[in-house]
Design an enzyme around this catalytic site. Sequence first.
Site, PDB file in Angstrom:
ATOM      1  N   HIS A 101      -0.341   0.073 -10.009  1.00 33.82           N
ATOM      2  CA  HIS A 101      -1.107  -0.797  -9.099  1.00 33.82           C
ATOM      3  C   HIS A 101      -1.635  -2.036  -9.849  1.00 33.82           C
ATOM      4  O   HIS A 101      -2.844  -2.240  -9.956  1.00 33.82           O
ATOM      5  CB  HIS A 101      -2.262  -0.013  -8.445  1.00 33.82           C
ATOM      6  CG  HIS A 101      -2.729  -0.648  -7.161  1.00 33.82           C
ATOM      7  ND1 HIS A 101      -3.168   0.067  -6.069  1.00 33.82           N
ATOM      8  CD2 HIS A 101      -2.824  -1.956  -6.797  1.00 33.82           C
ATOM      9  CE1 HIS A 101      -3.518  -0.759  -5.103  1.00 33.82           C
ATOM     10  NE2 HIS A 101      -3.311  -2.001  -5.519  1.00 33.82           N
ATOM     11  N   GLU A 144      -3.431   7.690  -5.592  1.00 32.00           N
ATOM     12  CA  GLU A 144      -3.589   6.941  -6.852  1.00 32.00           C
ATOM     13  C   GLU A 144      -4.800   7.439  -7.615  1.00 32.00           C
ATOM     14  O   GLU A 144      -5.820   7.732  -6.975  1.00 32.00           O
ATOM     15  CB  GLU A 144      -3.728   5.447  -6.549  1.00 32.00           C
ATOM     16  CG  GLU A 144      -2.458   4.888  -5.918  1.00 32.00           C
ATOM     17  CD  GLU A 144      -2.515   3.389  -5.655  1.00 32.00           C
ATOM     18  OE1 GLU A 144      -3.451   2.726  -6.131  1.00 32.00           O
ATOM     19  OE2 GLU A 144      -1.622   2.887  -4.962  1.00 32.00           O
ATOM     20  N   ARG A 166       0.852  -1.183   0.000  1.00 32.68           N
ATOM     21  CA  ARG A 166       0.000   0.000   0.000  1.00 32.68           C
ATOM     22  C   ARG A 166       0.895   1.242   0.000  1.00 32.68           C
ATOM     23  O   ARG A 166       1.923   1.277   0.688  1.00 32.68           O
ATOM     24  CB  ARG A 166      -0.903   0.016   1.251  1.00 32.68           C
ATOM     25  CG  ARG A 166      -2.113  -0.898   1.132  1.00 32.68           C
ATOM     26  CD  ARG A 166      -3.090  -0.362   0.088  1.00 32.68           C
ATOM     27  NE  ARG A 166      -4.251  -1.207  -0.158  1.00 32.68           N
ATOM     28  CZ  ARG A 166      -4.374  -2.096  -1.128  1.00 32.68           C
ATOM     29  NH1 ARG A 166      -3.366  -2.341  -1.939  1.00 32.68           N
ATOM     30  NH2 ARG A 166      -5.494  -2.758  -1.312  1.00 32.68           N
TER      31      ARG A 166
HETATM   32  P1  NAD Z   1      -1.773 -10.634   4.857  1.00 28.80           P
HETATM   33  O1  NAD Z   1      -2.795 -10.096   5.803  1.00 28.80           O
HETATM   34  O2  NAD Z   1      -1.848 -12.068   4.473  1.00 28.80           O
HETATM   35  O3  NAD Z   1      -0.303 -10.378   5.451  1.00 28.80           O
HETATM   36  C1  NAD Z   1       0.068  -9.180   6.054  1.00 28.80           C
HETATM   37  C2  NAD Z   1       1.183  -9.485   7.041  1.00 28.80           C
HETATM   38  O4  NAD Z   1       1.648  -8.234   7.566  1.00 28.80           O
HETATM   39  C3  NAD Z   1       0.696 -10.320   8.250  1.00 28.80           C
HETATM   40  O5  NAD Z   1       1.546 -11.440   8.414  1.00 28.80           O
HETATM   41  C4  NAD Z   1       0.794  -9.355   9.421  1.00 28.80           C
HETATM   42  O6  NAD Z   1       1.150 -10.006  10.621  1.00 28.80           O
HETATM   43  C5  NAD Z   1       1.885  -8.407   8.963  1.00 28.80           C
HETATM   44  N1  NAD Z   1       1.833  -7.107   9.616  1.00 28.80           N
HETATM   45  C6  NAD Z   1       0.752  -6.386  10.020  1.00 28.80           C
HETATM   46  N2  NAD Z   1       1.143  -5.230  10.576  1.00 28.80           N
HETATM   47  C7  NAD Z   1       2.491  -5.207  10.530  1.00 28.80           C
HETATM   48  C8  NAD Z   1       3.472  -4.271  10.935  1.00 28.80           C
HETATM   49  N3  NAD Z   1       3.131  -3.124  11.526  1.00 28.80           N
HETATM   50  N4  NAD Z   1       4.774  -4.556  10.718  1.00 28.80           N
HETATM   51  C9  NAD Z   1       5.140  -5.730  10.100  1.00 28.80           C
HETATM   52  N5  NAD Z   1       4.255  -6.672   9.715  1.00 28.80           N
HETATM   53  C10 NAD Z   1       2.949  -6.398   9.922  1.00 28.80           C
HETATM   54  O7  NAD Z   1      -1.819  -9.681   3.576  1.00 28.80           O
HETATM   55  P2  NAD Z   1      -1.389 -10.071   2.084  1.00 28.80           P
HETATM   56  O8  NAD Z   1      -2.514 -10.738   1.406  1.00 28.80           O
HETATM   57  O9  NAD Z   1      -0.056 -10.722   2.122  1.00 28.80           O
HETATM   58  O10 NAD Z   1      -1.269  -8.598   1.434  1.00 28.80           O
HETATM   59  C11 NAD Z   1      -0.193  -7.747   1.791  1.00 28.80           C
HETATM   60  C12 NAD Z   1      -0.437  -6.360   1.232  1.00 28.80           C
HETATM   61  O11 NAD Z   1      -0.415  -6.393  -0.191  1.00 28.80           O
HETATM   62  C13 NAD Z   1      -1.787  -5.738   1.611  1.00 28.80           C
HETATM   63  O12 NAD Z   1      -1.601  -4.368   1.901  1.00 28.80           O
HETATM   64  C14 NAD Z   1      -2.601  -5.886   0.355  1.00 28.80           C
HETATM   65  O13 NAD Z   1      -3.625  -4.921   0.282  1.00 28.80           O
HETATM   66  C15 NAD Z   1      -1.516  -5.647  -0.686  1.00 28.80           C
HETATM   67  N6  NAD Z   1      -1.819  -6.134  -2.046  1.00 28.80           N
HETATM   68  C16 NAD Z   1      -1.484  -5.340  -3.105  1.00 28.80           C
HETATM   69  C17 NAD Z   1      -1.721  -5.784  -4.396  1.00 28.80           C
HETATM   70  C18 NAD Z   1      -1.375  -4.916  -5.570  1.00 28.80           C
HETATM   71  O14 NAD Z   1      -2.133  -4.871  -6.517  1.00 28.80           O
HETATM   72  N7  NAD Z   1      -0.225  -4.257  -5.549  1.00 28.80           N
HETATM   73  C19 NAD Z   1      -2.300  -7.044  -4.624  1.00 28.80           C
HETATM   74  C20 NAD Z   1      -2.598  -7.844  -3.535  1.00 28.80           C
HETATM   75  C21 NAD Z   1      -2.355  -7.376  -2.232  1.00 28.80           C
END
Ligand code: NAD
Length: 328
Positions: free
Chosen positions: A280, A261, A232
């Site tokens: 994105h 964005e 994000r």
């Molecule tokens: P997820 O919930 O499976 O994993 C997130 C991880 O971050 C968890 O293990 C959590 O414990 C950890 N976390 C939370 N707060 C934290 C902090 N302060 N410091 C360190 N670690 C922390 O999420 P995901 O499915 O792996 O997605 C990750 C990110 O990618 C999300 O923000 C999601 O919206 C984004 N995403 C972006 C795209 C894109 O198009 N670029 C596509 C898919 C997902």
Amino acid sequence: MKKKILICDRFSLESLHLLEREDNFEFIKIDPDQLLDSDQLAAAEALLIRSRVSVTAELLKKAKKLQVIITATSGFDHIDLDSTAKWGITVMNTPSANRESAAQLTLTLMLALNQRLLEAHRLTKAGLWRQEHILGTELDGKTWGIVGLGRIGSRVAELARAFRMNVISYDPYLDDEGFERYQAKRVSYEELLKLADVISFHVPKTKETHKMLNASHFEYINREVFLVNTSRGTVIDEESLVKALENRWLRGVALDVYEKEPLPRSSKLLNFPEVILTPHIGAYTEDAFFRASEDAILKLIRFFRDGTTSDTLPPKADWYTGSHFSFV
Ligand code: NAD
């Protein structure tokens, strides 16, 4: 009475056929930009959306019969979850559908930085040939620092190991077993910023992750690091990132997500030819599109068939401290 479903974005034809096969659904397609003013909203019992629809308190007030919202996305910061909870509306997302695509984009960006692909491409197109200052590096033995070892971060860890890289990670919410499973060494955030040759962010948008990489960190971050953010845009303070780039404190940067964005034309990030910017597209693969569509539609069918839910929002995770809709 048939259940009235509003479909407010693109879903695969195959997934819509699944809906057609059910007798008790009436579905209507609506342009996301027209949803708020649509006459259909008052009678809708379900909304199928992606991130182009912002589910606000205003929208929910008009949707008096709404029982369930399903977003075919992994992010959910476009939904005011405090308001959906207040109105007793079930919300589900499709967090697993994009895992592979987002992890592969992260790898692609890192490999492009590492091989200096953009410069090589520009040279060749300009009719020039190899130049000695454009040298890539090899990855084995290098260290990849993963911030957030969840669905996507853990897949990135697996892919990094295929290049024989060492994986270190900062994730205060994951237990030791999780780190062991993905063969990642648990480190503090400061250690990760100092030690890693590649750093990628895979954290959710929360108050805690808001600008979690900022001016204070750029003071001491490894000066040879490649930085990749596909999570994000709010995670990195862009103003201090621009300063770090101007000071040549980073070896390379690739971003798929931004504070604002679409990325404004006035963004200084556009001024650095070596910075890779994508719009994105972490979930923009055919496979993720089909998978998320099908997952969303099956969730909808099961919900109305027997009340089954999965991947409900807000997430039941320690890091979730409330709706972050106020700073979408
Ligand atoms: P997820 O919930 O499976 O994993 C997130 C991880 O971050 C968890 O293990 C959590 O414990 C950890 N976390 C939370 N707060 C934290 C902090 N302060 N410091 C360190 N670690 C922390 O999420 P995901 O499915 O792996 O997605 C990750 C990110 O990618 C999300 O923000 C999601 O919206 C984004 N995403 C972006 C795209 C894109 O198009 N670029 C596509 C898919 C997902």
